[in-house]
Write a protein that holds these residues in place. Structure first.
Motif, mmCIF file in Angstrom:
data_model
loop_
_atom_site.group_PDB
_atom_site.id
_atom_site.type_symbol
_atom_site.label_atom_id
_atom_site.label_comp_id
_atom_site.label_asym_id
_atom_site.label_seq_id
_atom_site.Cartn_x
_atom_site.Cartn_y
_atom_site.Cartn_z
ATOM 1 N N UNK A 15 76.849 81.367 5.472
ATOM 2 C CA UNK A 15 75.733 80.721 5.087
ATOM 3 C C UNK A 15 75.666 79.039 5.302
ATOM 4 N N UNK A 16 77.155 78.637 5.257
ATOM 5 C CA UNK A 16 77.409 77.314 5.167
ATOM 6 C C UNK A 16 77.351 76.807 6.613
ATOM 7 N N UNK A 17 77.583 77.686 7.424
ATOM 8 C CA UNK A 17 77.557 77.335 8.975
ATOM 9 C C UNK A 17 76.017 77.267 9.210
ATOM 10 N N UNK A 18 75.352 78.038 8.748
ATOM 11 C CA UNK A 18 73.940 77.990 9.253
ATOM 12 C C UNK A 18 73.029 76.828 8.691
ATOM 13 N N UNK A 19 73.689 76.204 7.004
ATOM 14 C CA UNK A 19 72.966 75.291 6.392
ATOM 15 C C UNK A 19 73.539 73.900 7.104
ATOM 16 N N UNK A 20 74.698 73.906 7.774
ATOM 17 C CA UNK A 20 75.271 72.605 8.058
ATOM 18 C C UNK A 20 75.443 72.549 9.735
ATOM 19 N N UNK A 21 74.461 73.206 10.357
ATOM 20 C CA UNK A 21 74.829 73.032 12.046
ATOM 21 C C UNK A 21 74.014 71.940 12.351
ATOM 22 N N UNK A 22 74.438 71.163 13.263
ATOM 23 C CA UNK A 22 73.886 70.018 13.692
ATOM 24 C C UNK A 22 72.540 70.299 14.135
ATOM 25 N N UNK A 23 72.304 71.273 15.029
ATOM 26 C CA UNK A 23 70.953 71.701 15.332
ATOM 27 C C UNK A 23 69.941 71.578 14.332
ATOM 28 N N UNK A 74 70.312 70.052 11.537
ATOM 29 C CA UNK A 74 69.956 68.380 10.996
ATOM 30 C C UNK A 74 68.960 67.890 11.869
ATOM 31 N N UNK A 75 69.166 68.034 13.279
ATOM 32 C CA UNK A 75 68.403 67.384 14.279
ATOM 33 C C UNK A 75 66.807 68.057 14.113
ATOM 34 N N UNK A 76 66.633 69.201 13.791
ATOM 35 C CA UNK A 76 65.322 69.867 13.619
ATOM 36 C C UNK A 76 64.620 69.275 12.353
ATOM 37 N N UNK A 134 73.337 60.745 9.836
ATOM 38 C CA UNK A 134 73.327 61.979 9.187
ATOM 39 C C UNK A 134 73.713 63.230 10.079
ATOM 40 N N UNK A 135 73.434 63.237 11.260
ATOM 41 C CA UNK A 135 73.688 64.277 12.208
ATOM 42 C C UNK A 135 74.974 64.467 12.529
#
Length: 241
Positions: free
Chosen positions: A197-205, A207-209, A216-217
């Motif tokens: 869950x954390x990986x999905x929430x904090x993935x740079x992609x 953040x970019x999307x 922030x990215x």
């Protein structure tokens, strides 16, 4: 990547549109830059300008909190707020103005808390950025910790949330579990589910999307590295695959 906003801080209209102490800072540098050709930021209140201006302002106030700005902190700041060399004078001017203003850090923090009340993840990004700068000289000093705690409180983070964020940057008891927001007694399945869950929430992609500013990215990328390191440590201790 660079923030790309510093060449666009032109015209008093931007400072007036942002308003508050952050708007006053933006207006303070406005006369030294040109608006981009499209005029995209003129008279608008884009969150990337508020975010980056606030991050710079709070970092400047933190640097002033212990009275000493080390070269390592300056270098760390440069990694958090990445700009083209031609735009660096604008960042330096904004940083210096924030240090000298009569407004306390509380004013900047409250404005950011209000601006991003519906996006608490961005406020967490700001805290992560401040931690990166504070720990650059190898330790987070007492005055810096008090400062970080005060900013976190204004942002609405309680003591538990602050410890979770701090665990990504400094060594704490059970810090790997704190990073993931888990108790050491959590089962293996819960650990794995929380990590995914954390990986999905904090993935740079992601953040970019979401259209977040580059600062922030970059902070999200470092946060994901801390999450991965924490999980790797727990997985190693438990023999998880």
């Amino acid at each position: 990547m660079t923030s790309g906003i510093w060449g666009k801080l032109g015209g008093v209209g931007l400072g007036m549109a942002i308003g508050g102490p952050l708007g006053a800072l933006a207006g303070g540098v406005a006369g030294h830059f040109l608006v981009d050709r499209e005029g995209a930021l003129f008279g608008a209140t884009p969150r990337d300008v508020v975010f980056t201006t606030g991050l710079v302002a709070l970092a400047a106030k933190m640097a002033k909190s212990d009275g000493v700005v080390t070269q390592s902190e300056v270098e760390a700041f440069g990694k958090v707020v990445q700009v083209e060399e031609s735009e660096r004078p604008g960042v330096v001017r904004l940083f210096d103005l924030a240090k000298k203003t009569a407004s306390g850090f509380e004013a900047y923090a409250h404005q950011m808390a209000s601006a991003f009340q519906d996006e608490p993840a961005l406020l967490e990004d700001v805290l992560d950025g401040l931690f990166h700068v504070a720990k650059a000289d190898g330790a987070i000093h007492e005055a810096e910790e008090r400062y970080l705690r005060a900013v976190a409180e204004i942002f609405g983070f309680d003591a538990v949330a602050f410890r979770r964020i701090a665990a990504r940057h400094v060594s704490l008891a059970d810090d790997a579990y704190l990073v993931l927001g888990l108790e050491p007694e959590a089962g293996d399945a819960e650990v794995k589910a929380c990590y995914r869950k954390l990986v999905a929430e904090n993935h740079p992609d992601r953040a970019i999307a979401r259209g977040l500013p580059p600062e922030a990215v970059a902070i999200t990328t470092r946060r994901l590295a801390a999450i991965n390191a924490a999980y790797d440590r727990i997985a190693s201790e438990r023999g998880l695959r």
